[in-house]
Design a protein around this motif. Sequence first.
Motif, PDB file in Angstrom:
ATOM      1  N   ARG A  46       0.357  36.669  46.612  1.00 45.24           N
ATOM      2  CA  ARG A  46       0.116  35.853  44.971  1.00 45.24           C
ATOM      3  C   ARG A  46      -1.040  37.381  44.693  1.00 45.24           C
ATOM      4  O   ARG A  46      -0.726  37.665  42.691  1.00 45.24           O
TER       5      ARG A  46
ATOM      6  N   ALA B 196     -12.013  32.906  40.988  1.00 44.25           N
ATOM      7  CA  ALA B 196     -11.307  31.858  41.270  1.00 44.25           C
ATOM      8  C   ALA B 196     -10.443  32.497  41.130  1.00 44.25           C
ATOM      9  O   ALA B 196      -9.745  33.117  40.518  1.00 44.25           O
ATOM     10  N   PHE B 197      -9.838  32.103  42.800  1.00 44.15           N
ATOM     11  CA  PHE B 197      -8.058  32.793  42.784  1.00 44.15           C
ATOM     12  C   PHE B 197      -7.089  31.877  43.097  1.00 44.15           C
ATOM     13  O   PHE B 197      -7.395  30.663  43.966  1.00 44.15           O
ATOM     14  N   THR B 198      -6.116  31.864  42.984  1.00 48.87           N
ATOM     15  CA  THR B 198      -4.879  30.731  43.041  1.00 48.87           C
ATOM     16  C   THR B 198      -4.324  29.913  42.192  1.00 48.87           C
ATOM     17  O   THR B 198      -5.305  29.656  41.156  1.00 48.87           O
ATOM     18  N   GLU B 199      -3.897  29.432  41.876  1.00 46.94           N
ATOM     19  CA  GLU B 199      -3.766  28.330  41.307  1.00 46.94           C
ATOM     20  C   GLU B 199      -4.233  27.089  41.438  1.00 46.94           C
ATOM     21  O   GLU B 199      -4.363  26.468  41.089  1.00 46.94           O
ATOM     22  N   ARG B 200      -4.581  26.880  43.047  1.00 45.96           N
ATOM     23  CA  ARG B 200      -6.102  26.714  43.294  1.00 45.96           C
ATOM     24  C   ARG B 200      -7.199  26.305  43.593  1.00 45.96           C
ATOM     25  O   ARG B 200      -8.084  25.313  44.050  1.00 45.96           O
ATOM     26  N   GLN B 201      -7.518  27.123  42.983  1.00 48.84           N
ATOM     27  CA  GLN B 201      -9.080  27.898  43.067  1.00 48.84           C
ATOM     28  C   GLN B 201      -9.773  27.863  43.707  1.00 48.84           C
ATOM     29  O   GLN B 201     -10.704  27.464  43.608  1.00 48.84           O
TER      30      GLN B 201
ATOM     31  N   ALA C 259       5.014  34.112  42.130  1.00 48.38           N
ATOM     32  CA  ALA C 259       4.696  34.351  43.599  1.00 48.38           C
ATOM     33  C   ALA C 259       3.307  32.362  43.486  1.00 48.38           C
ATOM     34  O   ALA C 259       3.111  31.994  44.351  1.00 48.38           O
ATOM     35  N   PHE C 260       3.523  32.904  41.933  1.00 46.48           N
ATOM     36  CA  PHE C 260       2.019  30.797  42.184  1.00 46.48           C
ATOM     37  C   PHE C 260       2.926  29.835  41.962  1.00 46.48           C
ATOM     38  O   PHE C 260       4.127  29.546  41.307  1.00 46.48           O
TER      39      PHE C 260
ATOM     40  N   VAL D  51      -3.251  29.214  37.538  1.00 49.54           N
ATOM     41  CA  VAL D  51      -4.080  30.035  36.771  1.00 49.54           C
ATOM     42  C   VAL D  51      -3.948  30.915  38.037  1.00 49.54           C
ATOM     43  O   VAL D  51      -3.948  30.733  38.964  1.00 49.54           O
TER      44      VAL D  51
ATOM     45  N   ILE E 221     -10.125  34.108  37.608  1.00 50.52           N
ATOM     46  CA  ILE E 221     -10.753  33.842  36.721  1.00 50.52           C
ATOM     47  C   ILE E 221     -11.831  35.345  37.607  1.00 50.52           C
ATOM     48  O   ILE E 221     -12.194  34.953  38.514  1.00 50.52           O
TER      49      ILE E 221
END
Lengths: 298, 297
Positions: free
Chosen positions: A174, A204-209, B186-187, B202, B205
């Motif tokens: 990612r 905060a990282f990735t769609e799973r934060q 890739a997300f 997301v 952040i």
Amino acid sequence: MKVVQADKIEGKPASFHRGGSSVYTHLVEGDDASPVDNFSLIIARTPGRFSPRHRHNFEQFRYQLEGIADYGRTGKLKPGMIGYFPEGVHYGPQTQDPGETLKMLVLQCGGASGSGYPGRKAVMAAQEEMKKYGHFKDGVFFRNEGVPGKRNLDSFQAIWEHISGRPMVYPKPRYDVPILMHPDAFDWVPVEGVAGVCEKQMGAFTERQASARFLKLDPGAVLSMTGKRDILFVVSGTGKIKGGAKSDPLRAHTTVYLEPGDKAVLEATHEIEILNMRLPDLAGVRSWSRSEHVEAAE
Amino acid sequence: MKIVQGDEINVIKGVERHRVNASDRVHLLEGEDGTPGNFSLVIARPDNRYSPRHRHNFEQFRYQIEGTADYSRTGKLKAGMIGYFPEGVHYGPQQKGEPGEKLAVLVLQCGGASGAGYISRAAVPAATEELKKLGTFEGGVFRRNPGLPGKKNVDGFQAVWEHINQRPLVYPKARYDVPILMHPDAFEWVPVEGARGVYEKVLGIFTERRTSVTFLKLDGGAAYTLSGKRDIYFVLSGTGTVGGEPYRRLTTLFLERGDIARITADEATEILHLGLPDLAGLPARQDSRPAQAEAAE
């Protein structure tokens, strides 16, 4: 809620699939029966370690406590720095000066890909079994001649494939590279509505934060928290934490794990600084089951 | 709330200033000059543009719409990728594109967590012309004429900033080692709770002021309420209505703190959502305020 005092836990020799003679203090672990969101939190002391450039199908946070971890072209983690090492992203090679002992807090956990994380016991057992058909050296598993499979393989990948019974497919990265962060460059931001408490969000990282932040409580400050798979690691200071009827002291390297819904109240006696790492929210991620792959192998 | 139709805005032809060659630009949105939260959102079409390795005292997102931007050791942004370029962190050099290659990039530049703010693009041309009386711009570097006080060779944009602000530029201490280049494909999409047919991913952040990047997807017929905290929504594909106005590819929406907008997708829609840093309570740094007005009195 789980509270452990790191200074009361004896360190144990690390797994031997990487070079060197590390000692691990095992702080908190997840559930081996739930590999998708399994995790491991340790303090690693490495008097001498080499690890070749490699990648994983799980994600990591590495918080440098002592010494400088040299990851080659990935960069260096100096004391106080923290790095986020995403799934599927190469890092290293890792080397260190002879005679220097490094100390770092390492969180490894199943990430957004759903590939999960094999538990420590499974890894140790796998290593013993694999000695029957190969050997580990300098972070690489060398398969004996005549044994089917790739001759030389990253040692963790070899262990994972042994446990799962299938080839490892690395998640598509990612991020291009690991993300190394300098907490001392961030500014404290007051937490709204909570006197004497500040935070600095690292990222905060990735769609799973999966995320990391630092919290600071002034003496006497009180912070109520509701867990969402949170790890609290006391960096410095003293205080106490209450969860239900239980109360535990907080001091350097006290570690707390809050499951989703766990409620805790932290109170600082002296100014206290805490590293709060939140594990990724993997609700709804397809479960990876070891049994599926046992069936595939039959 | 502000809505602009990106395909109705005139392209401003690029003029070579502090970098080598220039970019044609579509100016979508701007913030408020002189405030720590000032920003600029443009679609830039670089034409054979070169930029030396450099850094800024503001932060950026760069979303590659077309072509591949080669930032050398920083990496490459291929079409569909997005990069977060933090304050104070070196990147580049940016190489010229392949001959005949068309590049298009959505660029958000904004004041970040340091409070150093952002100089509006409108101020740059005049400053550049004034600086040309004091030296030359070569290869993205400002080379001061002999005998003049000040550093002999300075990054082109830094020279512009220092000329406008009449003080040395002090770069914020880098919070991250390197820019963060991301692969949105890739997300995985995650359903938005309570919003049927709406998904988000997301990507990240960043900083203690929570600058963020997210992609939003709506199935045809889906509806969703967008709420603002200084947020930019850039339509990548699809059609529908938002805030009572039609939207289509390149429609851009800016929601200030407290703004609300209802979006309804006529057809499957994908949107890039950039969250500007929350700078509430952050005072402007002394060295970010233009000194020109006082100096002129």
